[in-house]
Every structure is written in C-alpha cells, then in structure tokens.
Motif scaffolding. Structure first.
Motif, PDB file in Angstrom:
ATOM      1  N   ALA A  46      -8.773   4.471  -3.967  1.00 33.12           N
ATOM      2  CA  ALA A  46      -8.260   3.155  -3.575  1.00 33.12           C
ATOM      3  C   ALA A  46      -7.161   2.699  -4.538  1.00 33.12           C
ATOM      4  CB  ALA A  46      -9.392   2.139  -3.525  1.00 33.12           C
ATOM      5  N   GLU A  47      -7.355   2.948  -5.825  1.00 37.76           N
ATOM      6  CA  GLU A  47      -6.341   2.560  -6.810  1.00 37.76           C
ATOM      7  C   GLU A  47      -5.058   3.370  -6.625  1.00 37.76           C
ATOM      8  OE1 GLU A  47      -8.497   2.809 -10.521  1.00 37.76           O
ATOM      9  OE2 GLU A  47      -9.327   0.794 -10.227  1.00 37.76           O
ATOM     10  N   ARG A  48      -5.169   4.647  -6.278  1.00 42.03           N
ATOM     11  CA  ARG A  48      -3.974   5.453  -5.991  1.00 42.03           C
ATOM     12  C   ARG A  48      -3.239   4.938  -4.759  1.00 42.03           C
ATOM     13  NH1 ARG A  48      -7.461   9.635  -7.358  1.00 42.03           N
ATOM     14  NH2 ARG A  48      -7.733  10.272  -5.187  1.00 42.03           N
ATOM     15  N   LEU A  49      -3.986   4.305  -3.850  1.00 46.53           N
ATOM     16  CA  LEU A  49      -3.378   3.716  -2.651  1.00 46.53           C
ATOM     17  C   LEU A  49      -2.785   2.331  -2.924  1.00 46.53           C
ATOM     18  CD1 LEU A  49      -6.063   4.737  -0.003  1.00 46.53           C
ATOM     19  CD2 LEU A  49      -3.771   5.715  -0.290  1.00 46.53           C
ATOM     20  N   GLY A  50      -2.958   1.827  -4.155  1.00 52.29           N
ATOM     21  CA  GLY A  50      -2.348   0.550  -4.533  1.00 52.29           C
ATOM     22  C   GLY A  50      -3.276  -0.646  -4.512  1.00 52.29           C
TER      23      GLY A  50
END
Length: 104
Positions: A46-50
């Motif tokens: 989720a963090e890689r997706l922003g």
C-alpha cells in the motif's frame, strides 16, 4: 400476481438486502489464507502505491485499509491479499491540513 408470489419475492429481496453487507467483502480473492501476503507485506505494498496506512485488518476475503493518500485525503480501501491490487477505494475530500481533530 398472487399474494403468495408477491410475498415470496418481497422475502427474497429482503434476504438479499440484509445479506449484502456480509457478501460485500467476498470479492477480493477466493485463494486460501495460507497464500495471502502477511500484514507487513500488505502495508508495504500500500505504501508503494502511495498510501499511508493507519489501520489494516482482514475483512472477508480482503484486507481493509484505512489511511491517507498522497494528497492527505482519508481513504478506505479493500486490497486483494494475494496480488496487493486495490479493488475498491473510497476517498474523502477533506484535506489533512484541517486541524479540528475530528475523525471523518
């Protein structure tokens, strides 16, 4: 239509309406839980997706994520726990700069 038929249709409709919250989160995956990514991996995805994740939990066949998007808007999202794809997202328009302390 007879009264019995109308009543039967009404009962069937009520059952489907009442069951819909239970069925709502069964669309992410049909894969068994041992194939799911763990919570740490889901947060990292989720963090890689922003997204900044503030809460995550299993909900039916999905991970339900609450947090913020890159613009600071509150989000609620359902993530496929096998692929990490976001399958549903709700974004709230209130910016993070509001400091009234309310949870919306």
């Amino acid at each position: 239509m007879s009264g019995t038929t109308t009543f039967g249709i009404a009962v069937a409709g009520a059952i489907l309406f009442l069951a819909s919250p239970v069925l709502a989160r069964d669309y992410c995956t049909s894969r068994p839980r041992h194939e799911w990514m763990n919570v740490s991996e889901a947060i990292a995805k989720a963090e890689r997706l922003g997204y900044r994740v503030t809460e995550i939990e299993r909900d039916g066949s999905c991970y339900e994520i609450e947090g913020r998007d890159a613009r600071g808007r509150k989000i609620e999202a359902d993530m496929n726990p096998v692929t990490g794809a976001i399958v549903r997202i709700k974004k709230y328009s209130r910016p993070r700069s509001w400091t009234d302390g309310s949870r919306y």
